[in-house]
Design an enzyme around this catalytic site. Structure first.
Site, PDB file in Angstrom:
ATOM      1  N   ASP A 102       0.822  -1.217   0.000  1.00  0.00           N
ATOM      2  CA  ASP A 102       0.000   0.000   0.000  1.00  0.00           C
ATOM      3  C   ASP A 102       0.857   1.268   0.000  1.00  0.00           C
ATOM      4  O   ASP A 102       1.954   1.278   0.556  1.00  0.00           O
ATOM      5  CB  ASP A 102      -0.899  -0.026   1.255  1.00  0.00           C
ATOM      6  CG  ASP A 102      -2.042   0.954   1.154  1.00  0.00           C
ATOM      7  OD1 ASP A 102      -2.291   1.486   0.048  1.00  0.00           O
ATOM      8  OD2 ASP A 102      -2.686   1.211   2.185  1.00  0.00           O
TER       9      ASP A 102
ATOM     10  N   ASN B 294     -10.721  -3.011  -5.973  1.00  0.00           N
ATOM     11  CA  ASN B 294      -9.908  -2.032  -6.714  1.00  0.00           C
ATOM     12  C   ASN B 294     -10.476  -1.683  -8.096  1.00  0.00           C
ATOM     13  O   ASN B 294     -10.042  -0.720  -8.725  1.00  0.00           O
ATOM     14  CB  ASN B 294      -8.455  -2.500  -6.852  1.00  0.00           C
ATOM     15  CG  ASN B 294      -7.660  -2.404  -5.561  1.00  0.00           C
ATOM     16  OD1 ASN B 294      -6.734  -3.170  -5.328  1.00  0.00           O
ATOM     17  ND2 ASN B 294      -7.985  -1.444  -4.704  1.00  0.00           N
TER      18      ASN B 294
HETATM   19  C1  FPP Z   1      -1.887   0.183  -3.245  1.00  0.00           C
HETATM   20  O1  FPP Z   1      -1.449   1.515  -3.308  1.00  0.00           O
HETATM   21  C2  FPP Z   1      -1.504  -0.501  -4.429  1.00  0.00           C
HETATM   22  C3  FPP Z   1      -2.366  -1.117  -5.306  1.00  0.00           C
HETATM   23  C4  FPP Z   1      -3.818  -1.172  -5.153  1.00  0.00           C
HETATM   24  C5  FPP Z   1      -1.852  -1.782  -6.486  1.00  0.00           C
HETATM   25  C6  FPP Z   1      -0.577  -2.477  -6.204  1.00  0.00           C
HETATM   26  C7  FPP Z   1       0.054  -2.684  -7.462  1.00  0.00           C
HETATM   27  C8  FPP Z   1       1.353  -2.781  -7.672  1.00  0.00           C
HETATM   28  C9  FPP Z   1       2.437  -2.727  -6.664  1.00  0.00           C
HETATM   29  C10 FPP Z   1       1.775  -2.957  -9.042  1.00  0.00           C
HETATM   30  C11 FPP Z   1       1.360  -4.247  -9.660  1.00  0.00           C
HETATM   31  C12 FPP Z   1       1.673  -5.444  -8.881  1.00  0.00           C
HETATM   32  C13 FPP Z   1       2.512  -6.415  -9.198  1.00  0.00           C
HETATM   33  C14 FPP Z   1       2.590  -7.634  -8.365  1.00  0.00           C
HETATM   34  C15 FPP Z   1       3.364  -6.377 -10.372  1.00  0.00           C
HETATM   35  P1  FPP Z   1      -2.568   2.627  -3.445  1.00  0.00           P
HETATM   36  O2  FPP Z   1      -2.761   2.915  -4.889  1.00  0.00           O
HETATM   37  O3  FPP Z   1      -3.805   2.226  -2.722  1.00  0.00           O
HETATM   38  O4  FPP Z   1      -1.856   3.825  -2.732  1.00  0.00           O
HETATM   39  P2  FPP Z   1      -2.557   4.971  -1.869  1.00  0.00           P
HETATM   40  O5  FPP Z   1      -3.214   4.276  -0.701  1.00  0.00           O
HETATM   41  O6  FPP Z   1      -1.410   5.830  -1.465  1.00  0.00           O
HETATM   42  O7  FPP Z   1      -3.531   5.647  -2.767  1.00  0.00           O
END
Ligand code: FPP
Length: 245
Positions: free
Chosen positions: A25, A73
């Site tokens: 996250d 998501n």
């Molecule tokens: C959470 O950060 C992240 C996600 C919902 C997506 C995670 C995706 C990746 C790390 C890339 C793809 C994955 C792999 C395994 C290649 P957020 O967007 O919720 O951040 P925030 O809470 O700061 O908005």
């Protein structure tokens, strides 16, 4: 490991948790802090993902589950969702040789519906090419929700009951696991969530019954192997009682 010479929080390799889960996250906030689009945060997050996966494998960790994309998501703007899917697709291309050379078994965890055909093909390819490995198993939770996993298990059980293939008295906490996405997935021992949020967010609900939780304010793109060391070090100093005394 020269950079950790002075790190006093090195995890003891002889008693590692069997299964670690990570909620990756904070990508969006990391990007926003730098005046970048959220997708740049996800791209940075993928680099960290690769680094941590192979570091964990080198430590000797047997099972690692990362939360890449939840069933919730899909509510995000289409542009962001498309970019995450594209990053995943690209990650498979770039990391496939490393998964094979380092003998990491990759398994995707989640519902296959809504995932595009070409990505599904790549997911199947990497799962097939790595299925014989047993150094480390990497579960990538994609279109995953713990409630959805439990509901899908209940549906399989109801189906078996209605066909007379299962008796009510045979449904137990032990046998229930057989109906989850992977019948041989182990309970998760430690869940790591960076970014300052302190919740489970529908992650591994069944498997986390006795998981230890570890939170940190660091945002996922800033997550370093030393954070993994510290999380496991802290875990190793907890007193797990599993309801006993
Ligand atoms: C959470 O950060 C992240 C996600 C919902 C997506 C995670 C995706 C990746 C790390 C890339 C793809 C994955 C792999 C395994 C290649 P957020 O967007 O919720 O951040 P925030 O809470 O700061 O908005």
């Amino acid at each position: 490991m020269p950079i950790f010479k002075k790190n006093k929080f090195l995890a003891d390799r002889s008693c590692l948790p069997n299964h670690v889960g990570i909620i990756m996250d904070g990508n969006g906030r990391w990007a926003k802090k730098r005046g970048l689009p959220r997708t740049a945060g996800h791209a940075a997050g993928v680099k960290v993902f690769k680094n941590i996966v192979f570091y964990a494998k080198d430590m000797g960790l047997k099972n690692l589950t990362v939360y890449a994309f939840s069933t919730e998501n899909w509510k995000r703007p289409k542009k962001e969702v498309d970019k995450i899917m594209q990053l995943l697709d690209q990650m498979i291309d770039e990391a496939l040789d490393d998964f094979m050379n380092q003998k990491v078994r990759v398994r995707f965890l989640g519902d296959r519906d809504k995932i595009n055909e070409s990505l599904l093909k790549k997911m199947d390819l990497v799962m097939d090419l790595t299925k014989q490995f047993n150094n480390t198993t990497l579960y990538i939770a994609l279109n995953y929700g713990g409630r959805q996993e439990i509901v899908s298990a209940v549906r399989k059980i109801a189906d078996n009951l209605s066909k007379g293939e299962l008796r009510i008295q045979d449904i137990t906490p032990q046998s229930f696991g057989k109906y989850l996405y992977y019948e041989d997935i182990d309970s998760v021992d430690l869940i790591i969530r960076p970014s300052g949020e302190q919740r489970i967010s529908n992650f591994l609900l069944w498997q986390s019954a006795y998981a230890e939780l570890w939170f940190s304010d660091v945002l996922w793109p800033d997550f370093k192997p030393e954070h993994l060391e510290k999380a496991i070090y802290d875990y190793q100093h907890r007193n797990r009682r599993f309801g006993g005394i």
